[in-house]
Design a protein around this motif. Structure first.
Motif, PDB file in Angstrom:
ATOM      1  N   LEU A 176     -22.691 -28.995 -10.913  1.00 32.19           N
ATOM      2  CA  LEU A 176     -22.270 -27.589 -10.886  1.00 32.19           C
ATOM      3  C   LEU A 176     -23.254 -26.697 -10.143  1.00 32.19           C
ATOM      4  CD1 LEU A 176     -20.751 -27.412 -14.448  1.00 32.19           C
ATOM      5  CD2 LEU A 176     -19.532 -27.352 -12.281  1.00 32.19           C
ATOM      6  N   HIS A 177     -24.330 -27.296  -9.599  1.00 32.47           N
ATOM      7  CA  HIS A 177     -25.154 -26.501  -8.678  1.00 32.47           C
ATOM      8  C   HIS A 177     -25.195 -27.162  -7.299  1.00 32.47           C
ATOM      9  CE1 HIS A 177     -28.187 -29.362 -10.055  1.00 32.47           C
ATOM     10  NE2 HIS A 177     -27.890 -28.976 -11.278  1.00 32.47           N
ATOM     11  N   ASP A 178     -24.199 -27.996  -7.045  1.00 37.03           N
ATOM     12  CA  ASP A 178     -24.110 -28.666  -5.753  1.00 37.03           C
ATOM     13  C   ASP A 178     -23.838 -27.619  -4.654  1.00 37.03           C
ATOM     14  OD1 ASP A 178     -23.461 -31.245  -4.166  1.00 37.03           O
ATOM     15  OD2 ASP A 178     -21.778 -29.894  -3.770  1.00 37.03           O
ATOM     16  N   PRO A 179     -24.664 -27.575  -3.580  1.00 40.14           N
ATOM     17  CA  PRO A 179     -24.497 -26.529  -2.560  1.00 40.14           C
ATOM     18  C   PRO A 179     -23.114 -26.544  -1.908  1.00 40.14           C
ATOM     19  CG  PRO A 179     -26.592 -27.663  -2.281  1.00 40.14           C
ATOM     20  CD  PRO A 179     -25.850 -28.393  -3.351  1.00 40.14           C
ATOM     21  N   GLU A 180     -22.572 -27.740  -1.683  1.00 38.64           N
ATOM     22  CA  GLU A 180     -21.263 -27.776  -1.004  1.00 38.64           C
ATOM     23  C   GLU A 180     -20.160 -27.228  -1.900  1.00 38.64           C
ATOM     24  OE1 GLU A 180     -20.268 -31.488   0.859  1.00 38.64           O
ATOM     25  OE2 GLU A 180     -22.263 -31.592   1.753  1.00 38.64           O
ATOM     26  N   LEU A 181     -20.231 -27.579  -3.184  1.00 35.40           N
ATOM     27  CA  LEU A 181     -19.241 -27.038  -4.127  1.00 35.40           C
ATOM     28  C   LEU A 181     -19.352 -25.505  -4.177  1.00 35.40           C
ATOM     29  CD1 LEU A 181     -17.130 -27.346  -6.408  1.00 35.40           C
ATOM     30  CD2 LEU A 181     -19.031 -27.723  -7.988  1.00 35.40           C
ATOM     31  N   CYS A 182     -20.584 -25.021  -4.240  1.00 33.75           N
ATOM     32  CA  CYS A 182     -20.788 -23.568  -4.317  1.00 33.75           C
ATOM     33  C   CYS A 182     -20.302 -22.888  -3.030  1.00 33.75           C
ATOM     34  CB  CYS A 182     -22.262 -23.244  -4.584  1.00 33.75           C
ATOM     35  SG  CYS A 182     -22.764 -23.758  -6.246  1.00 33.75           S
ATOM     36  N   GLN A 183     -20.560 -23.500  -1.882  1.00 35.37           N
ATOM     37  CA  GLN A 183     -20.077 -22.922  -0.617  1.00 35.37           C
ATOM     38  C   GLN A 183     -18.551 -22.862  -0.607  1.00 35.37           C
ATOM     39  OE1 GLN A 183     -21.591 -21.449   1.680  1.00 35.37           O
ATOM     40  NE2 GLN A 183     -23.736 -21.965   1.282  1.00 35.37           N
ATOM     41  N   GLU A 196     -24.024 -22.444 -14.909  1.00 33.15           N
ATOM     42  CA  GLU A 196     -24.409 -23.028 -13.619  1.00 33.15           C
ATOM     43  C   GLU A 196     -23.815 -22.168 -12.494  1.00 33.15           C
ATOM     44  OE1 GLU A 196     -26.485 -25.378 -13.386  1.00 33.15           O
ATOM     45  OE2 GLU A 196     -26.516 -26.068 -15.457  1.00 33.15           O
ATOM     46  N   PRO A 197     -24.403 -22.238 -11.291  1.00 35.07           N
ATOM     47  CA  PRO A 197     -23.875 -21.409 -10.198  1.00 35.07           C
ATOM     48  C   PRO A 197     -22.371 -21.602  -9.972  1.00 35.07           C
ATOM     49  CG  PRO A 197     -25.986 -22.338  -9.575  1.00 35.07           C
ATOM     50  CD  PRO A 197     -25.646 -22.935 -10.900  1.00 35.07           C
ATOM     51  N   ALA A 198     -21.898 -22.858 -10.026  1.00 35.19           N
ATOM     52  CA  ALA A 198     -20.466 -23.076  -9.788  1.00 35.19           C
ATOM     53  C   ALA A 198     -19.613 -22.478 -10.909  1.00 35.19           C
ATOM     54  CB  ALA A 198     -20.175 -24.572  -9.641  1.00 35.19           C
ATOM     55  N   ASP A 199     -20.134 -22.495 -12.149  1.00 30.16           N
ATOM     56  CA  ASP A 199     -19.410 -21.851 -13.264  1.00 30.16           C
ATOM     57  C   ASP A 199     -19.192 -20.374 -12.956  1.00 30.16           C
ATOM     58  OD1 ASP A 199     -19.268 -23.949 -15.219  1.00 30.16           O
ATOM     59  OD2 ASP A 199     -21.372 -23.633 -15.719  1.00 30.16           O
ATOM     60  N   VAL A 257      -7.747 -12.697 -20.580  1.00 30.96           N
ATOM     61  CA  VAL A 257      -9.016 -13.358 -20.886  1.00 30.96           C
ATOM     62  C   VAL A 257      -8.833 -14.831 -20.569  1.00 30.96           C
ATOM     63  CG1 VAL A 257     -10.696 -13.892 -22.690  1.00 30.96           C
ATOM     64  CG2 VAL A 257      -9.456 -11.737 -22.752  1.00 30.96           C
ATOM     65  N   GLU A 258      -9.744 -15.378 -19.798  1.00 30.95           N
ATOM     66  CA  GLU A 258      -9.644 -16.804 -19.452  1.00 30.95           C
ATOM     67  C   GLU A 258     -10.895 -17.528 -19.932  1.00 30.95           C
ATOM     68  OE1 GLU A 258      -8.455 -18.055 -15.481  1.00 30.95           O
ATOM     69  OE2 GLU A 258      -7.810 -16.004 -15.088  1.00 30.95           O
ATOM     70  N   ASN A 259     -10.683 -18.748 -20.341  1.00 27.57           N
ATOM     71  CA  ASN A 259     -11.810 -19.593 -20.744  1.00 27.57           C
ATOM     72  C   ASN A 259     -12.154 -20.544 -19.597  1.00 27.57           C
ATOM     73  OD1 ASN A 259     -13.694 -21.226 -21.916  1.00 27.57           O
ATOM     74  ND2 ASN A 259     -12.374 -21.990 -23.557  1.00 27.57           N
ATOM     75  N   ALA A 260     -13.181 -20.176 -18.838  1.00 25.67           N
ATOM     76  CA  ALA A 260     -13.607 -21.029 -17.720  1.00 25.67           C
ATOM     77  C   ALA A 260     -14.783 -21.918 -18.134  1.00 25.67           C
ATOM     78  CB  ALA A 260     -14.000 -20.151 -16.531  1.00 25.67           C
ATOM     79  N   TYR A 261     -15.001 -22.026 -19.439  1.00 25.90           N
ATOM     80  CA  TYR A 261     -16.137 -22.816 -19.946  1.00 25.90           C
ATOM     81  C   TYR A 261     -15.649 -23.720 -21.074  1.00 25.90           C
ATOM     82  CZ  TYR A 261     -21.147 -23.307 -21.286  1.00 25.90           C
ATOM     83  OH  TYR A 261     -22.417 -23.767 -21.556  1.00 25.90           O
ATOM     84  N   PRO A 262     -14.526 -24.441 -20.861  1.00 25.19           N
ATOM     85  CA  PRO A 262     -13.943 -25.187 -21.984  1.00 25.19           C
ATOM     86  C   PRO A 262     -14.806 -26.357 -22.431  1.00 25.19           C
ATOM     87  CG  PRO A 262     -12.770 -25.675 -19.940  1.00 25.19           C
ATOM     88  CD  PRO A 262     -13.745 -24.586 -19.629  1.00 25.19           C
ATOM     89  N   ARG A 263     -15.784 -26.766 -21.595  1.00 27.85           N
ATOM     90  CA  ARG A 263     -16.621 -27.882 -22.047  1.00 27.85           C
ATOM     91  C   ARG A 263     -17.540 -27.465 -23.198  1.00 27.85           C
ATOM     92  NH1 ARG A 263     -18.992 -26.024 -17.317  1.00 27.85           N
ATOM     93  NH2 ARG A 263     -21.273 -25.859 -17.286  1.00 27.85           N
ATOM     94  N   ALA A 264     -17.684 -26.162 -23.430  1.00 29.97           N
ATOM     95  CA  ALA A 264     -18.520 -25.705 -24.556  1.00 29.97           C
ATOM     96  C   ALA A 264     -17.786 -24.760 -25.504  1.00 29.97           C
ATOM     97  CB  ALA A 264     -19.769 -24.998 -24.021  1.00 29.97           C
ATOM     98  N   VAL A 265     -16.776 -24.061 -24.996  1.00 26.40           N
ATOM     99  CA  VAL A 265     -16.146 -22.995 -25.788  1.00 26.40           C
ATOM    100  C   VAL A 265     -14.715 -23.381 -26.149  1.00 26.40           C
ATOM    101  CG1 VAL A 265     -15.350 -20.591 -25.715  1.00 26.40           C
ATOM    102  CG2 VAL A 265     -17.565 -21.199 -24.710  1.00 26.40           C
ATOM    103  N   ASN A 266     -14.424 -23.392 -27.456  1.00 23.05           N
ATOM    104  CA  ASN A 266     -13.029 -23.529 -27.901  1.00 23.05           C
ATOM    105  C   ASN A 266     -12.383 -22.157 -27.854  1.00 23.05           C
ATOM    106  OD1 ASN A 266     -13.157 -26.262 -28.602  1.00 23.05           O
ATOM    107  ND2 ASN A 266     -14.117 -25.742 -30.563  1.00 23.05           N
ATOM    108  N   ASP A 267     -11.105 -22.118 -27.503  1.00 24.00           N
ATOM    109  CA  ASP A 267     -10.424 -20.810 -27.460  1.00 24.00           C
ATOM    110  C   ASP A 267     -10.545 -20.092 -28.802  1.00 24.00           C
ATOM    111  OD1 ASP A 267      -9.788 -21.549 -24.923  1.00 24.00           O
ATOM    112  OD2 ASP A 267      -7.600 -21.478 -25.182  1.00 24.00           O
ATOM    113  N   ASP A 268     -10.601 -20.870 -29.888  1.00 27.44           N
ATOM    114  CA  ASP A 268     -10.697 -20.271 -31.229  1.00 27.44           C
ATOM    115  C   ASP A 268     -12.158 -20.121 -31.688  1.00 27.44           C
ATOM    116  OD1 ASP A 268      -9.798 -19.239 -33.618  1.00 27.44           O
ATOM    117  OD2 ASP A 268      -9.877 -21.188 -34.609  1.00 27.44           O
TER     118      ASP A 268
END
Ligand code: SF4
Length: 360
Positions: A6-13, A221-224, A243-254
């Motif tokens: 998630l800090h890969d330069p190409e992904l961020c670009q 992370e930068p890509a997040d 409201v959107e959950n763009a961090y589902p790997r850590a945050v449950n909607d509830d």
């Protein structure tokens, strides 16, 4: 082919290009989390973002939003005979209204112990039965459940010499207060990842429903963060706000119902005083009636001292996103991390400290 990090330069670009494609208007977004503040600076994102995107730092650093009067009360508590202050280290250097901090009080003989978990305060209480151990409860919904659990443990262990000075603050009412300011200039919120692990999405829905602004829960992370900005731009482009959950790997909607249950068992919501924002109704946590005996100020017969603002410090405006730190006349001259004038320069999560450390 390895999966990009998630800090890969190409992904961020690629995300930056997507953001440019989606943007069809200027967008001023505010983060309300000290960890996001630091991530944005450390990742160098401010220099990479399209010109139309403006980053505002908000009241997301718990030490920074702690009011002068609360800091003055820390010092008052430290002066009391037979009191041991138990605190996390980040409060030690926060200057009170006369420039004195807990560090100064400690040097003058006050009993101040830096701890790493609220439970350490119970060990102090057990080891010092003739003293009252006061834990300074500073933080948002993320840290408050651990303090609530500590109060329950004190009750179970019959540690009657333990008390809490609750300066906890709640994030959603602060967002409402910011949006209620007609000059707020905020187009979107990057919602705090940590706080959202407890609250989930529901308490933030008013941002989209009542104020027609995107609100995105994001990781660190930068890509997040770039992904969250793309989602904000897309919502503006489509004219649909949510409201959107763009961090589902850590945050449950509830969120975390157990953490919220322990919070509502031990605390009740109360009005709270925020640096820069003043009193915000229902934005704090006071001990619930059944746990009132753990209230440090009540037990010691103290109240919040009256104070005057720190001379020259513009933390209040910085915390509302109305002034970038480097426009404070004291920034980098009189006020530096080695010699901080205000809390936004003390805390590693403070905006002034991040500006100073990472430049820009
Ligand atoms: Fe306060 Fe220092 Fe920040 Fe100015 S630079 S707002 S004095 S903390």
């Amino acid at each position: 082919m390895p999966t990009p990090t998630l800090h890969d330069p190409e992904l961020c670009q690629a995300l930056l290009r997507r953001l440019e494609d989606l943007l069809d208007r200027p967008m001023r977004f505010m983060e309300v989390c000290g960890t996001h503040t630091v991530s944005i600076f450390r990742g160098g994102l401010r220099t990479l973002l399209p010109e139309q995107v403006t980053h505002l730092t908000g009241p997301g650093c718990p030490v920074c939003v702690t009011h002068d009067r609360e800091v003055a009360a820390f010092l008052k508590l430290a002066e009391q005979p037979n009191v041991i202050i138990a605190t996390f280290g980040d409060l030690m250097r926060v200057p009170g209204p006369d420039g004195r901090s807990l560090k100064h009080a400690q040097a003058d003989g006050a009993r101040v112990s830096v701890i790493y978990s609220p439970l350490d305060a119970l060990t102090l209480a057990a080891d010092n039965p003739d003293a009252t151990v006061v834990f300074l409860g500073v933080g948002f919904e993320t840290t408050a459940p651990a303090v609530a659990a500590t109060v329950l443990a004190a009750e179970q262990r019959k540690l009657d010499n333990f008390a809490v000075f609750s300066c906890h603050k709640l994030v959603p009412p602060a967002l409402a207060a910011l949006l209620g300011d007609p000059d707020n200039g905020i187009d979107a919120f990057l919602l705090p990842g940590h706080v959202s692990t407890v609250l989930g999405l529901s308490p933030f829905r008013f941002v989209a429903e009542d104020w027609k602004r995107p609100a995105i829960v994001a990781g660190f992370e930068p890509a997040d963060i770039l992904d969250a900005l793309c989602r904000m731009a897309r919502q503006y482009r489509e004219g649909e706000f949510k409201v959107e959950n763009a961090y589902p790997r850590a945050v449950n909607d509830d969120g975390n119902p157990k953490a919220r249950a322990i919070l509502s068992q031990v605390f009740r919501t109360a009005d709270a005083l925020w640096r820069g924002l003043g009193v915000i109704p229902g934005s704090g946590l006071a001990l619930a009636p059944a746990y009132q005996r753990f209230d440090a100020l009540a037990r010691l017969g103290l109240s919040l001292p009256e104070t005057k603002p720190l001379p020259g410090c513009r933390c209040g405006e910085v915390l509302k996103g109305k002034m970038p730190p480097n426009e404070c006349p004291l920034f980098g001259k009189v006020c530096t991390p080695a010699n901080p004038v205000g809390p936004c320069m003390v805390s590693t999560e403070g905006s002034c400290s991040a500006y100073f450390k990472y430049g820009l």
